[in-house]
Design a protein around this motif. Structure first.
Motif, PDB file in Angstrom:
ATOM      1  N   ASP A 201       0.864  -1.172   0.000  1.00  0.00           N
ATOM      2  CA  ASP A 201       0.000   0.000   0.000  1.00  0.00           C
ATOM      3  C   ASP A 201       0.905   1.227   0.000  1.00  0.00           C
ATOM      4  N   GLY A 202       1.191   1.755  -1.182  1.00  0.00           N
ATOM      5  CA  GLY A 202       2.059   2.924  -1.293  1.00  0.00           C
ATOM      6  C   GLY A 202       3.494   2.592  -0.919  1.00  0.00           C
ATOM      7  N   ASP A 203       3.995   3.266   0.121  1.00  0.00           N
ATOM      8  CA  ASP A 203       5.388   3.112   0.527  1.00  0.00           C
ATOM      9  C   ASP A 203       5.597   2.105   1.647  1.00  0.00           C
ATOM     10  N   HIS A 204       4.648   1.197   1.842  1.00  0.00           N
ATOM     11  CA  HIS A 204       4.834   0.168   2.871  1.00  0.00           C
ATOM     12  C   HIS A 204       4.041  -1.091   2.509  1.00  0.00           C
ATOM     13  N   TYR A 205       4.471  -2.190   3.096  1.00  0.00           N
ATOM     14  CA  TYR A 205       3.762  -3.456   2.979  1.00  0.00           C
ATOM     15  C   TYR A 205       2.941  -3.637   4.246  1.00  0.00           C
ATOM     16  N   VAL A 206       1.808  -4.321   4.120  1.00  0.00           N
ATOM     17  CA  VAL A 206       0.968  -4.617   5.273  1.00  0.00           C
ATOM     18  C   VAL A 206       0.745  -6.122   5.320  1.00  0.00           C
ATOM     19  N   LEU A 207       1.094  -6.714   6.442  1.00  0.00           N
ATOM     20  CA  LEU A 207       0.886  -8.139   6.687  1.00  0.00           C
ATOM     21  C   LEU A 207      -0.221  -8.251   7.732  1.00  0.00           C
ATOM     22  N   THR A 208      -1.253  -9.025   7.446  1.00  0.00           N
ATOM     23  CA  THR A 208      -2.291  -9.292   8.433  1.00  0.00           C
ATOM     24  C   THR A 208      -2.365 -10.802   8.623  1.00  0.00           C
ATOM     25  N   ALA A 209      -2.441 -11.220   9.881  1.00  0.00           N
ATOM     26  CA  ALA A 209      -2.462 -12.652  10.202  1.00  0.00           C
ATOM     27  C   ALA A 209      -3.554 -12.925  11.230  1.00  0.00           C
ATOM     28  N   ASP A 210      -4.293 -13.999  11.019  1.00  0.00           N
ATOM     29  CA  ASP A 210      -5.336 -14.397  11.961  1.00  0.00           C
ATOM     30  C   ASP A 210      -4.725 -15.143  13.138  1.00  0.00           C
TER      31      ASP A 210
ATOM     32  N   GLY B  65      15.620  -3.589   0.458  1.00  0.00           N
ATOM     33  CA  GLY B  65      14.719  -2.473   0.228  1.00  0.00           C
ATOM     34  C   GLY B  65      13.677  -2.260   1.307  1.00  0.00           C
ATOM     35  N   ILE B  66      13.853  -2.878   2.467  1.00  0.00           N
ATOM     36  CA  ILE B  66      12.915  -2.738   3.579  1.00  0.00           C
ATOM     37  C   ILE B  66      13.595  -1.960   4.698  1.00  0.00           C
TER      38      ILE B  66
ATOM     39  N   ILE C 173       5.293  -2.824   7.299  1.00  0.00           N
ATOM     40  CA  ILE C 173       6.692  -2.969   6.912  1.00  0.00           C
ATOM     41  C   ILE C 173       7.016  -1.886   5.891  1.00  0.00           C
ATOM     42  N   PRO C 174       7.703  -0.811   6.305  1.00  0.00           N
ATOM     43  CA  PRO C 174       7.969   0.292   5.373  1.00  0.00           C
ATOM     44  C   PRO C 174       9.082  -0.026   4.377  1.00  0.00           C
ATOM     45  N   VAL C 175       8.933   0.548   3.188  1.00  0.00           N
ATOM     46  CA  VAL C 175       9.957   0.448   2.155  1.00  0.00           C
ATOM     47  C   VAL C 175      11.027   1.487   2.479  1.00  0.00           C
ATOM     48  N   SER C 176      12.299   1.127   2.333  1.00  0.00           N
ATOM     49  CA  SER C 176      13.372   2.074   2.624  1.00  0.00           C
ATOM     50  C   SER C 176      13.396   3.185   1.581  1.00  0.00           C
ATOM     51  N   GLU C 177      13.956   4.319   1.966  1.00  0.00           N
ATOM     52  CA  GLU C 177      14.023   5.470   1.063  1.00  0.00           C
ATOM     53  C   GLU C 177      14.791   5.124  -0.210  1.00  0.00           C
ATOM     54  N   LYS C 178      15.846   4.312  -0.095  1.00  0.00           N
ATOM     55  CA  LYS C 178      16.653   3.951  -1.258  1.00  0.00           C
ATOM     56  C   LYS C 178      15.874   3.113  -2.258  1.00  0.00           C
ATOM     57  N   ALA C 179      14.873   2.363  -1.799  1.00  0.00           N
ATOM     58  CA  ALA C 179      14.139   1.460  -2.679  1.00  0.00           C
ATOM     59  C   ALA C 179      12.885   2.091  -3.282  1.00  0.00           C
ATOM     60  N   LYS C 180      12.532   3.293  -2.859  1.00  0.00           N
ATOM     61  CA  LYS C 180      11.332   3.947  -3.387  1.00  0.00           C
ATOM     62  C   LYS C 180      11.583   4.416  -4.815  1.00  0.00           C
ATOM     63  N   PRO C 181      10.560   4.323  -5.668  1.00  0.00           N
ATOM     64  CA  PRO C 181      10.721   4.816  -7.037  1.00  0.00           C
ATOM     65  C   PRO C 181      10.945   6.326  -7.033  1.00  0.00           C
TER      66      PRO C 181
END
Length: 151
Positions: A34-43, A96-97, A115-123
């Motif tokens: 989702d944009g500049d981060h990943y989202v993990l959801t677990a039950d 890139g994380i 889980i945010p994407v690192s600044e270096k890995a952003k487009p």
């Protein structure tokens, strides 16, 4: 009025005997960007939030959780299908994380890990500059006079 179903009890007994998973169980999970981060959801239903343990070792994210069941000494069980269990999930985060800014929350039986994407890995956009007033690109493949390429 509850009815007795002998097949349900037989099915539960058979699955208990033939279930080879006696170690940690896997938790169902979703992962999306989702944009500049990943989202993990677990039950993780029925889990005490204090038993959830999330570690990052290098690029390996490990999630552990424990479900314990409480019962009194004078309790007479009618049926008991829920089991105490431990859960484990490991993910290789890759490059890139930004592992320093990973955050987690637990709400209504669902664990959410951001889980945010690192600044270096952003487009990013690369600006093209040229000398002079009109940008031209010239290619030299032969001894002929180079011709400008129109844009």
């Amino acid at each position: 009025m509850a009815t007795y179903d002998p097949f349900r009890d037989l099915d539960r007994l058979a699955s208990g005997l033939f279930d080879a998973r006696r170690g940690p169980r896997r938790m169902p999970m979703d992962l999306y960007r989702d944009g500049d981060h990943y989202v993990l959801t677990a039950d993780l239903p029925g889990i005490d939030p204090g038993s959830v343990d999330i570690d990052v070792d290098g690029q390996l994210l490990t999630i552990r959780a424990e479900r314990t069941l409480h019962s009194g000494d004078d309790v007479k069980w009618i049926t008991r299908e829920r089991e105490a269990a431990s859960f484990l999930r490991q993910l290789n985060l890759g490059q890139g994380i930004d592992t320093e800014r990973i955050a987690a929350s637990y709400n209504n039986g669902v664990l959410s890990v951001t889980i945010p994407v690192s600044e270096k890995a952003k487009p990013r956009k690369i600006e093209v500059t040229s000398e002079g007033s009109a940008p031209t690109i010239r290619a030299h493949e032969s001894s002929e006079t180079p011709q400008p390429i129109e844009q």
